[in-house]
Design a protein around this motif. Sequence first.
Motif, PDB file in Angstrom:
ATOM      1  N   SER A   1       0.810  -1.230   0.000  1.00  0.00           N
ATOM      2  CA  SER A   1       0.000   0.000   0.000  1.00  0.00           C
ATOM      3  C   SER A   1       0.836   1.270   0.000  1.00  0.00           C
ATOM      4  CB  SER A   1      -0.966  -0.011   1.183  1.00  0.00           C
ATOM      5  OG  SER A   1      -0.280   0.293   2.360  1.00  0.00           O
ATOM      6  N   LYS A   2       2.107   1.165   0.399  1.00  0.00           N
ATOM      7  CA  LYS A   2       2.945   2.378   0.407  1.00  0.00           C
ATOM      8  C   LYS A   2       3.359   2.769  -1.009  1.00  0.00           C
ATOM      9  CE  LYS A   2       5.026   1.825   4.947  1.00  0.00           C
ATOM     10  NZ  LYS A   2       5.396   0.433   5.209  1.00  0.00           N
TER      11      LYS A   2
ATOM     12  N   GLY B   1       0.996   4.756  -5.534  1.00  0.00           N
ATOM     13  CA  GLY B   1       1.237   5.875  -6.453  1.00  0.00           C
ATOM     14  C   GLY B   1       2.335   5.544  -7.447  1.00  0.00           C
TER      15      GLY B   1
ATOM     16  N   TYR C   1      -7.802   4.978  -7.058  1.00  0.00           N
ATOM     17  CA  TYR C   1      -6.592   5.756  -7.380  1.00  0.00           C
ATOM     18  C   TYR C   1      -6.542   5.912  -8.884  1.00  0.00           C
ATOM     19  CZ  TYR C   1      -1.934   7.620  -7.097  1.00  0.00           C
ATOM     20  OH  TYR C   1      -0.865   8.471  -7.170  1.00  0.00           O
TER      21      TYR C   1
ATOM     22  N   ASN D   1       3.727   8.070  -1.800  1.00  0.00           N
ATOM     23  CA  ASN D   1       2.465   8.211  -2.538  1.00  0.00           C
ATOM     24  C   ASN D   1       2.198   9.673  -2.864  1.00  0.00           C
ATOM     25  OD1 ASN D   1       1.726   5.542  -2.808  1.00  0.00           O
ATOM     26  ND2 ASN D   1       0.608   5.464  -0.873  1.00  0.00           N
TER      27      ASN D   1
ATOM     28  N   SER E   1       4.403  10.718  -5.620  1.00  0.00           N
ATOM     29  CA  SER E   1       3.895  10.177  -6.893  1.00  0.00           C
ATOM     30  C   SER E   1       2.841  11.104  -7.483  1.00  0.00           C
ATOM     31  CB  SER E   1       3.259   8.810  -6.695  1.00  0.00           C
ATOM     32  OG  SER E   1       4.190   7.930  -6.164  1.00  0.00           O
TER      33      SER E   1
END
Length: 286
Positions: free
Chosen positions: A91-92, A95, A202, A228, A231
């Motif tokens: 999840s990190k 992005g 996203y 993220n 990003s």
Amino acid sequence: MKKQFNPSNYDIRTNYHLMISGISPRPIAFVSSISLEKDVNLAPYSFFNGFGANPPIVGFSPALSGRTGKPKDTLLNIQDTKEFTISIANSKMVGQVSLSSCEYKRNVDEFTKTGLTKENSTFVKPPFVKESPFSMECKLYDIIHLGNKPASGNLILGEIVNFHISNDIIDEKNIVDPHKLDAISRLGGSWYSKSKNGLFEYKKPRHIGLGFDSIPEKILKSKIITANELSILSSVESKPDIVANVYNKYNGEKMSNLEIVCKKFIEKDELDSAWTIISLINESSE
Ligand SMILES: Cc1cc2nc3c(=O)[nH]c(=O)nc-3n(C[C@H](O)[C@H](O)[C@H](O)COP(=O)(O)O)c2cc1C
């Protein structure tokens, strides 16, 4: 009542969207490969899974472009050099996963574009993603070409020849803790899911993003702005003009305050203002 769809009566787009929205969630392989010219490539693939444990086989499918029918860089590289790595996306790095899926030219290194770190493999040439807690080195087992039209798949099967797993996510019985792996998966539209806490959206950049290499070093090292958020910043097509009133208001502020202000602008999707703060951080002597 159920609605029936015979794929032969529908266009590629409809069938594709039925597949990606219905066959979900799909795990995401962050695939690194190298060209004969030694250009490194990194791209996400969610038509991906494991297919057998003896020998340990993984498979994923880079389709021919739905627009142009051209093969993706990953397919070309693996056909040429027969090796790749797969890192599980967590999840990190959502992005960075999304940014790396921009159609950068073949000689562009998406590790540079996403700010992710290359870690050397032991048995194959392509590096893997250091930030991922679970990566696999793979040698090509077979490629099954599933057609030669736009959006036709190419099933790449690879034998895993080495795993790299962070000590923090694996127990004494060599089982990976799903909470610590924190894997993300892909569904239809712009939907992703965090295995440990569910669905979120996203949106993919609509153009080729500038990339992490256009963000000043000082900001890349920030402990306050996350990967993220970087990003999102580096997904703009070009550096926006300075926003004069934001510049004048925050000129002279301390670096740590500027980082917080920048973060807030990113959260509000006011990227012109966020980039203005980046300029102030870059100019500051701190
Ligand atoms: C999360 C995610 C999953 C993706 N999965 C696939 C896939 O399974 N097959 C595919 O052909 N493209 C997939 N894509 C699109 C490719 O990543 C994209 O076309 C990329 O530019 C390919 O890069 P390459 O040419 O460097 O291999 C995916 C994109 C994202 C963001």
